[in-house]
Design a protein around this motif. Structure first.
Motif, mmCIF file in Angstrom:
data_model
loop_
_atom_site.group_PDB
_atom_site.id
_atom_site.type_symbol
_atom_site.label_atom_id
_atom_site.label_comp_id
_atom_site.label_asym_id
_atom_site.label_seq_id
_atom_site.Cartn_x
_atom_site.Cartn_y
_atom_site.Cartn_z
ATOM 1 N N ASN A 1 0.808 -1.206 0.000
ATOM 2 C CA ASN A 1 0.000 0.000 0.000
ATOM 3 C C ASN A 1 0.846 1.264 0.000
ATOM 4 O O ASN A 1 0.410 2.317 -0.470
ATOM 5 C CB ASN A 1 -0.934 0.005 1.224
ATOM 6 C CG ASN A 1 -2.059 1.010 1.076
ATOM 7 O OD1 ASN A 1 -2.536 1.267 -0.025
ATOM 8 N ND2 ASN A 1 -2.487 1.574 2.186
ATOM 9 N N PHE B 1 -3.157 -2.055 -6.187
ATOM 10 C CA PHE B 1 -2.969 -0.733 -5.584
ATOM 11 C C PHE B 1 -2.363 0.286 -6.543
ATOM 12 O O PHE B 1 -2.437 1.493 -6.296
ATOM 13 C CB PHE B 1 -2.070 -0.842 -4.347
ATOM 14 C CG PHE B 1 -2.698 -1.578 -3.194
ATOM 15 C CD1 PHE B 1 -4.061 -1.803 -3.140
ATOM 16 C CD2 PHE B 1 -1.914 -2.047 -2.140
ATOM 17 C CE1 PHE B 1 -4.642 -2.496 -2.077
ATOM 18 C CE2 PHE B 1 -2.483 -2.733 -1.074
ATOM 19 C CZ PHE B 1 -3.847 -2.953 -1.042
ATOM 20 N N GLN C 1 -3.753 3.723 -7.692
ATOM 21 C CA GLN C 1 -3.727 4.823 -6.736
ATOM 22 C C GLN C 1 -2.765 5.919 -7.171
ATOM 23 O O GLN C 1 -2.918 7.084 -6.792
ATOM 24 C CB GLN C 1 -3.335 4.310 -5.350
ATOM 25 C CG GLN C 1 -4.325 3.359 -4.724
ATOM 26 C CD GLN C 1 -3.831 2.821 -3.386
ATOM 27 O OE1 GLN C 1 -3.014 3.443 -2.713
ATOM 28 N NE2 GLN C 1 -4.309 1.639 -2.999
ATOM 29 N N TYR D 1 -3.828 9.699 -6.768
ATOM 30 C CA TYR D 1 -3.061 10.650 -5.958
ATOM 31 C C TYR D 1 -2.667 11.866 -6.780
ATOM 32 O O TYR D 1 -2.715 13.015 -6.304
ATOM 33 C CB TYR D 1 -1.801 9.991 -5.397
ATOM 34 C CG TYR D 1 -2.044 9.098 -4.208
ATOM 35 C CD1 TYR D 1 -2.721 9.559 -3.082
ATOM 36 C CD2 TYR D 1 -1.561 7.785 -4.195
ATOM 37 C CE1 TYR D 1 -2.935 8.732 -1.993
ATOM 38 C CE2 TYR D 1 -1.771 6.956 -3.112
ATOM 39 C CZ TYR D 1 -2.462 7.428 -2.012
ATOM 40 O OH TYR D 1 -2.668 6.601 -0.937
ATOM 41 N N ASN E 1 -11.651 8.643 2.175
ATOM 42 C CA ASN E 1 -10.694 7.549 2.005
ATOM 43 C C ASN E 1 -10.625 6.707 3.271
ATOM 44 O O ASN E 1 -10.728 5.469 3.239
ATOM 45 C CB ASN E 1 -9.323 8.141 1.660
ATOM 46 C CG ASN E 1 -8.277 7.079 1.376
ATOM 47 O OD1 ASN E 1 -8.530 5.878 1.459
ATOM 48 N ND2 ASN E 1 -7.082 7.529 1.038
ATOM 49 N N SER F 1 -8.029 0.699 -2.685
ATOM 50 C CA SER F 1 -7.919 1.619 -3.821
ATOM 51 C C SER F 1 -9.187 2.449 -4.008
ATOM 52 O O SER F 1 -9.123 3.606 -4.444
ATOM 53 C CB SER F 1 -7.611 0.841 -5.098
ATOM 54 O OG SER F 1 -6.279 0.353 -5.081
ATOM 55 N N VAL G 1 -8.964 5.762 -2.070
ATOM 56 C CA VAL G 1 -8.197 6.828 -2.723
ATOM 57 C C VAL G 1 -8.997 7.436 -3.867
ATOM 58 O O VAL G 1 -8.962 8.656 -4.101
ATOM 59 C CB VAL G 1 -6.845 6.292 -3.229
ATOM 60 C CG1 VAL G 1 -5.995 7.427 -3.796
ATOM 61 C CG2 VAL G 1 -6.081 5.602 -2.107
#
Length: 528
Positions: free
Chosen positions: A51, A136, A139, A143, A169, A205, A208
């Motif tokens: 993660n 993941f 993400q 981000y 989140n 995920s 996010v």
């Protein structure tokens, strides 16, 4: 005292509230994951590495530039043509196109990424880590879009929304952890089912992604038209690359330190990775609530002052930020040092967690407590360089800090092993950030001529004296109380926190620390 102090604190109150809620739900998230996956287990180590990896890659590719370069550029773009929307749209498009390609590449390269960051994993851990990592990796894109939209909002003086977004989140990941328990998850890697793996992967995920969606809605509400553009001309990619080039060097140096930590802790025994990571998460809470709030509010102000060549205002903001932040963080740092193991026992010794791992996390947190004030000061000082358009100096400072950490941690690894090594690594961070803060302030003084240094040093010395006296008295009290355990830890935390706060307040008044009066006045205004 100038009228700017209460004004700065009033402006930061909304951000502080949002940050506290965000971090509070973040801690509930941490607790939920610890209960579900088990602190001290191989499963939580695997989940943690997988993660964190998207964060690391995102920071290496783009994150550092977005965090420190883009806000000043957006402010100046709006000042130049009165409308920074086109610039922001092209920037968002560049982020989406670039990071989408990175996501696809990293999904393919997942096995090599896991081997690089966690050479100490056994075959079973490696397999699950690769599966998690592939789920993941999207993400990275989430981000990037979130950070770009947050920068757009900050440039428009909308600070609170980006700090509320992580709450979504956190809530989704908390629900994921609870659902994992309902599906019979016991924290054992060898009993992990395919359904449980998919739940953890998709749920994490999705959290996010939800954060990104909230920022998109907030951006539209702020009047920013969300639109991807095929034509990226006029964005000044070369200029951004030139400014971000040094920032990238800074990020590479920081991630090299992270890589060293993960490689060392992955070999330090089961649970060592998650112990170190959770201690760092706890350490970041007071920094985020206090220092990040100050930094977020002050960077656009300093950027505008620097663009208008108002150097006196830049110096004033720096001095005020350092003094107020230290006054708020020093007693908290003393509390982390004295109460570390008691705090983590109360928080983590539940569910599938190991009591020994919970206590070790507290010892690591205590070592980190010593770094709280210098770390915050270091980060604030770096923002002055960014506001002045100088990304070279912060990059070189980051390289110096990372080299110092690499040297001290390598030496520590020769003398400490297992749990002791995890504690030693946190102590190495303390040493390097203290040195980095001193060096950065020295370079900044040489660059701009003066930084209100006498006042800053005088105030920091008195704050340190008040916190030290209160901390020593608190430490004596802790040893006199009931032994560690949930009930004993709660008693110690309540009793010693009250004592420490009272003694620090008394010491601050005796030593005439005016920043405490400003904080008290701000709190009184808020309560009314």
């Amino acid at each position: 005292m100038t009228t700017e102090q209460p004004r700065l604190m009033r402006a930061g109150q909304a951000m502080a509230i949002a940050t506290m809620v965000s971090r509070a739900t973040g801690f509930v998230r941490t607790l939920a994951l610890v209960m579900a996956l088990g602190l001290g287990t191989r499963l939580l180590d695997v989940y943690t590495i997988a993660n964190v990896t998207p964060n690391v890659i995102y920071e290496l590719v783009l994150g550092g530039a977005l965090a420190s370069v883009v806000v000043p550029l957006l402010v100046r773009a709006a000042a130049d043509d009165g409308d920074g929307d086109l610039f922001a749209q092209r920037l968002l498009s560049l982020v989406v196109y670039g990071l989408a390609a990175v996501v696809m590449a990293t999904i393919v390269a997942a096995p090599y990424i896991v081997d690089f960051y966690a050479p100490g994993f056994n075959a079973a851990q490696r397999h699950v880590a690769i599966v998690f990592t592939r789920y993941f990796m999207p993400q990275i894109l989430f981000y990037g879009v979130s950070a770009t939209l947050a920068a757009v909002l900050n440039a428009r003086n909308r600070f609170a929304s980006p700090m509320w977004a992580p709450v979504a989140n956190n809530l989704i990941v908390i629900a994921t952890a609870l659902a994992f328990l309902l599906l019979g998850g016991d924290g054992r890697l060898d009993s992990l089912t395919q359904e449980q793996t998919l739940l953890l992967s998709i749920g994490t995920s999705a959290g996010v992604a939800a954060q990104m969606v909230i920022l998109a809605v907030a951006s539209r509400g702020a009047g920013f038209p969300l639109r991807l553009r095929a034509d990226l001309r006029g964005i000044g990619v070369r200029r951004i690359a030139a400014m971000a080039g040094w920032t990238l060097l800074s990020v590479v140096a920081a991630q090299a330190s992270f890589t060293l930590v993960t490689r060392l802790t992955s070999k330090a025994g089961p649970g060592a990775v998650s112990v170190y990571t959770n201690a760092y998460t706890l350490f970041q809470l007071p920094y985020a609530v206090i220092a990040v709030t100050v930094i977020t509010g002050i960077l656009p102000r300093m950027s505008r002052a620097a663009a208008e060549n108002r150097l006196t205002d830049v110096i004033s903001d720096l001095s005020r930020s350092l003094r107020l932040t230290a006054a708020m963080l020093a007693p908290v740092a003393a509390g982390l040092i004295v109460l570390g193991p008691r705090l983590t026992t109360l928080l983590f010794d539940h569910g599938n967690a190991s009591p020994a791992a919970a206590r070790l996390t507290g010892s690591v947190l205590a070592a980190y407590g010593l770094a709280l004030v210098p770390f915050a000061g270091y980060q604030i000082a770096l923002r002055v360089f960014y506001a002045l358009g100088d990304t070279r100096t912060p990059a070189l400072a980051s390289v110096g800090v990372s080299m110092g950490f690499a040297a001290t941690s390598t030496v520590a690894a020769r003398f400490f092993h297992g749990p002791d090594l995890v504690i030693a690594l946190a102590a190495c961070n303390t040493l390097t950030y203290a040195a980095g803060f001193a060096l950065t302030v020295h370079v900044l003084r040489r660059k701009i001529g003066r930084i209100d240094g006498h006042r800053i040093l005088n105030t920091l010395t008195r704050i340190l004296a008040a916190a030290s006296v209160a901390g020593v008295a608190a430490a004596v009290t802790v040893h006199a109380l009931a032994p560690a355990g949930t009930a004993g830890s709660l008693l110690a935390i309540v009793t010693v926190s009250a004592m420490l706060a009272g003694l620090f307040t008394l010491g601050a008044r005796v030593l005439r620390i005016s920043e405490l009066n400003a904080l008290t006045a701000a709190l009184r205004r808020t309560s009314h």
